[in-house]
Design an enzyme around this catalytic site. Structure first.
Site, short mmCIF file in Angstrom:
data_model
loop_
_atom_site.label_atom_id
_atom_site.label_comp_id
_atom_site.label_asym_id
_atom_site.label_seq_id
_atom_site.Cartn_x
_atom_site.Cartn_y
_atom_site.Cartn_z
N ARG A 103 42.93 35.83 39.75
CA ARG A 103 41.98 36.61 40.53
C ARG A 103 40.58 36.46 39.97
O ARG A 103 40.34 36.70 38.78
CB ARG A 103 42.38 38.10 40.53
N THR A 107 34.72 38.43 42.75
CA THR A 107 34.95 38.47 44.20
C THR A 107 36.31 39.09 44.55
O THR A 107 36.54 39.45 45.71
CB THR A 107 34.91 37.06 44.80
N ASP A 199 48.32 46.80 34.38
CA ASP A 199 48.43 45.37 34.61
C ASP A 199 49.87 44.94 34.35
O ASP A 199 50.32 44.90 33.20
CB ASP A 199 47.48 44.61 33.68
N ASP A 202 50.43 41.90 31.88
CA ASP A 202 50.23 42.24 30.48
C ASP A 202 51.38 43.09 29.95
O ASP A 202 51.84 42.89 28.81
CB ASP A 202 48.91 42.98 30.30
#
Length: 208
Positions: A103, A107, A199, A202
């Site tokens: 990602r 943006t 996340d 992670d």
């Protein structure tokens, strides 16, 4: 919403609480994600097509069934890897492909860096897996890639989704079935699901 399935099940709710807890360690988080994926698989596969198969039992002939379609599991790297084992344990004949996306933090757009698939996408049911359906950009990008390779029947399998991600995916292709363990409140300004579970990549692999 048509084609959007949020699975309400006591075991799933229990296990969701485990992975949402910030104090859950990597090993338990990874194991629980796989367990949730396995529980989701029962519902996802409810409408798969069967064909007749006759076998010999120890005492007689039995007219049974077997899957009539090939299943391909496609995790979106890297977090999607955490769901593969839970699904594959229940569908051990399934083939596995991979899509690598990252990602862009400015943006929020998804960029491809890797993809590799079996040569049977066109005639298979594709289970596209990723624990999170956040902005929906990565999922849409993955589906675009799969369609460019001939895939026609695609099912998205996630754990936690956002209303924004579901809306994005439905606007792109309302025919893609969406299966989630939970539909959360919203996205925050950084594109993370709230309350979410952080996340997923992670937490699955012990990285930051």
């Amino acid at each position: 919403m048509s084609n959007v399935h949020v699975l309400e099940h006591p075991l799933i709710k229990h296990k969701l609480t485990v992975i949402r807890d910030k104090n859950t360690k990597t090993k338990e988080f990874r194991e629980t994600v796989n367990e949730i994926a396995g529980l989701l698989t029962f519902e996802i596969t409810r409408n798969l097509t069967l064909k007749e198969k006759i076998v010999e039992t120890p005492v007689d002939t039995y007219k049974g069934s077997e899957l009539a379609e090939e299943i391909v599991i496609i995790p979106i790297l890297r977090a999607g890897l955490g769901m593969v084992e839970g699904i594959h344990n229940l569908i051990p004949t399934a083939k596995i492909g991979h899509i690598g996306l990252y990602r862009d933090e400015e943006t929020l757009e998804a960029k491809e860096y890797y993809s590799k698939f079996p040569d049977t996408l066109k005639d298979s049911t594709i289970l596209l897996v990723d624990p999170m359906l956040a902005t929906g950009n990565s999922t849409v990008k993955a589906i675009e890639i799969l369609k460019s390779k001939g895939a026609k029947h695609i099912i998205f399998v996630g754990i936690v989704g956002s209303p924004e991600g579901v809306k994005r995916l439905r606007e792109y292709d309302p025919n893609v079935m969406i299966y989630l363990a939970a539909l959360d409140e919203k996205l925050n300004k950084n594109g993370y699901i709230v309350p979410g579970l952080g996340d997923a990549g992670d937490r699955l692999f012990g990285t930051k």
